[in-house]
Design a protein around this motif. Sequence first.
Motif, PDB file in Angstrom:
ATOM      1  N   SER A   1      35.160 -17.355 -35.647  1.00 30.22           N
ATOM      2  CA  SER A   1      36.596 -18.400 -35.647  1.00 30.22           C
ATOM      3  C   SER A   1      37.331 -18.471 -35.213  1.00 30.22           C
ATOM      4  CB  SER A   1      36.869 -19.140 -36.986  1.00 30.22           C
ATOM      5  OG  SER A   1      37.806 -17.913 -37.417  1.00 30.22           O
ATOM      6  N   PRO A   2      37.609 -18.903 -33.614  1.00 25.62           N
ATOM      7  CA  PRO A   2      38.887 -18.546 -32.513  1.00 25.62           C
ATOM      8  C   PRO A   2      39.966 -18.599 -33.269  1.00 25.62           C
ATOM      9  CG  PRO A   2      37.879 -20.998 -32.851  1.00 25.62           C
ATOM     10  CD  PRO A   2      37.235 -20.244 -33.751  1.00 25.62           C
ATOM     11  N   GLU A   3      40.479 -18.330 -34.470  1.00 26.26           N
ATOM     12  CA  GLU A   3      41.513 -18.522 -35.201  1.00 26.26           C
ATOM     13  C   GLU A   3      41.788 -16.967 -35.764  1.00 26.26           C
ATOM     14  OE1 GLU A   3      39.685 -20.775 -36.380  1.00 26.26           O
ATOM     15  OE2 GLU A   3      40.916 -22.411 -35.891  1.00 26.26           O
ATOM     16  N   ILE A   4      40.724 -16.375 -35.755  1.00 22.75           N
ATOM     17  CA  ILE A   4      40.772 -15.326 -36.126  1.00 22.75           C
ATOM     18  C   ILE A   4      40.717 -14.420 -35.062  1.00 22.75           C
ATOM     19  CG2 ILE A   4      38.765 -12.654 -36.635  1.00 22.75           C
ATOM     20  CD1 ILE A   4      38.350 -14.279 -38.877  1.00 22.75           C
ATOM     21  N   ILE A   5      39.821 -14.712 -33.295  1.00 25.94           N
ATOM     22  CA  ILE A   5      40.002 -14.523 -32.448  1.00 25.94           C
ATOM     23  C   ILE A   5      41.092 -13.685 -31.787  1.00 25.94           C
ATOM     24  CG2 ILE A   5      38.637 -14.018 -30.116  1.00 25.94           C
ATOM     25  CD1 ILE A   5      36.734 -15.301 -30.834  1.00 25.94           C
TER      26      ILE A   5
END
Length: 80
Positions: A13-17
């Motif tokens: 997910s973009p949040e983790i990246i």
Amino acid sequence: MTAPNPFRWFKTSPEIIRLAAMMYVHFPISLRNIVDLLLERRIDISHETVRFWWNRFGPMFAAEIRRKRVDRMRAFAAWR
């Protein structure tokens, strides 16, 4: 026309990246320490993955931070 999503080919997910890349910028610690911090949150990734994400998305995050900083400066009436 909107810009294409830069995260579209990633399964993570973009949040983790964003979290991993911003942790690497914000804290003066190594990539392996970032992996340890993420492992405490039950996110299992490699230090090479964090390095790849930073090389790929770091300039995009830096441009976003600069843009927000300039917008805040322009909010002041005396700024030219």
